[in-house]
Write an enzyme that holds these catalytic residues in place. Sequence first.
Site, PDB file in Angstrom:
ATOM      1  N   HIS A  91       2.046 -21.734-101.860  1.00 13.72           N
ATOM      2  CA  HIS A  91       2.392 -22.202-100.518  1.00 13.72           C
ATOM      3  C   HIS A  91       3.309 -21.248 -99.756  1.00 13.72           C
ATOM      4  O   HIS A  91       4.396 -21.612 -99.311  1.00 13.72           O
ATOM      5  CB  HIS A  91       3.024 -23.597-100.596  1.00 13.72           C
ATOM      6  CG  HIS A  91       2.086 -24.642-101.120  1.00 13.72           C
ATOM      7  ND1 HIS A  91       2.408 -25.980-101.140  1.00 13.72           N
ATOM      8  CD2 HIS A  91       0.828 -24.549-101.639  1.00 13.72           C
ATOM      9  CE1 HIS A  91       1.388 -26.668-101.664  1.00 13.72           C
ATOM     10  NE2 HIS A  91       0.428 -25.809-101.970  1.00 13.72           N
TER      11      HIS A  91
ATOM     12  N   TYR B 152       6.092 -32.982 -88.061  1.00 16.19           N
ATOM     13  CA  TYR B 152       4.689 -33.248 -88.389  1.00 16.19           C
ATOM     14  C   TYR B 152       4.507 -33.969 -89.722  1.00 16.19           C
ATOM     15  O   TYR B 152       3.398 -34.079 -90.216  1.00 16.19           O
ATOM     16  CB  TYR B 152       3.891 -31.950 -88.270  1.00 16.19           C
ATOM     17  CG  TYR B 152       3.774 -31.604 -86.792  1.00 16.19           C
ATOM     18  CD1 TYR B 152       2.718 -32.075 -86.033  1.00 16.19           C
ATOM     19  CD2 TYR B 152       4.813 -30.944 -86.134  1.00 16.19           C
ATOM     20  CE1 TYR B 152       2.661 -31.862 -84.667  1.00 16.19           C
ATOM     21  CE2 TYR B 152       4.763 -30.721 -84.766  1.00 16.19           C
ATOM     22  CZ  TYR B 152       3.689 -31.188 -84.042  1.00 16.19           C
ATOM     23  OH  TYR B 152       3.644 -30.995 -82.682  1.00 16.19           O
TER      24      TYR B 152
END
Length: 368
Positions: free
Chosen positions: A146, A249
Amino acid sequence: MHPLLALLLLLLPGLALAQTIPSETGPIRAVTVTRGLEVPWSMAFLPDGRMLVTERPGRLRMVARDGGLSAPLAGVPKVFASGQGGLLDVVLDPNFASNRLVYLSYAEPGDGGAGTAVARGKLSDSGLQDVQVIFRQQPKVSGGLHFGARLAFDRNGLLFIGLGERYRRDEAQILGSHLGKLIRIKPDGSLPPDNPFVGRTGALPEIYSYGHRNIQGMTLHPETGALWLHEHGAQGGDEINLPQAGLNYGWPVITHGVDYSGARIGEGTAKAGMEQPLLHWTPSIAPAGMAFYFGDKFPAWRGNLFVGSLKFRTLHRVVFENGKPKYEEAMLKPLGENIRDVRAGPDGYLYIATDNPEGRIIRLEPAR
């Protein structure tokens, strides 16, 4: 394969081999521009018709107009080439024609492990000169997952950097960490004074939005200038978002996916103060690369969004109506290759990079 053809492929890596593939808008020719790349991650078109390509192990190459591959270019910073880390995105400065500046994102080794960094240098025939690191993700952590690392310039010349949370989920919600954030900086690495968290105690002023998991695609809409991005979910919940300054988000508090074990993540799919995606994929497609098409070679594709899939080895064509996703076609399955990047070329064609040990750059053309 015939021995003579095999020899030609070795001598001429850019030999234009084509495969005709059906699609809902008519047959497509997938033409090999060049091949033999080791996990190509990103492409950038130069004004003279050549192309820069990154290889994740740490090489930057030039692709000639005839498909010939250069030797690795000099000046690339040392990268952490492990797991999903390595040399990642490449973009040109908006004023490249006059300043020759190229920007690279990469996994940078250092104390504590590795983190996403961005460097820029001036392109010459031999490589990059006067290379400077303009951004370093903090903190550096162990592991190889990631890194995010997509780059995009907006119409004001500001640089967006999409970051992953390095598999430390909760830090995506912590404003004192770069992990799981969208960053906005000036081209020299300095701070735009109107960033949303400037002056906020405990917040890093480079942050533009937060609550992201692993941003792997980012592009500007050619007509509106709005920034679009997508990010990987866990088991389901890949998202397309239109990030706005200062907004949250959701990851990992809300998500449309579940953990790889099947366990629930967070509090559900919605929560006050957290944004919903424009589109989400469940099951996950493992999205990679992202481009709008507004060229003249495929009239039926005009205004469509294209996203590669690392899981299903497909290219997803998203059709919109009144700004909302209406329909999706999964294309190019017969290629049988992971699609890492997709770019709309200045010649009106669409280009993809296949993320494989013997990766290709492929030009999509109408089959006539």
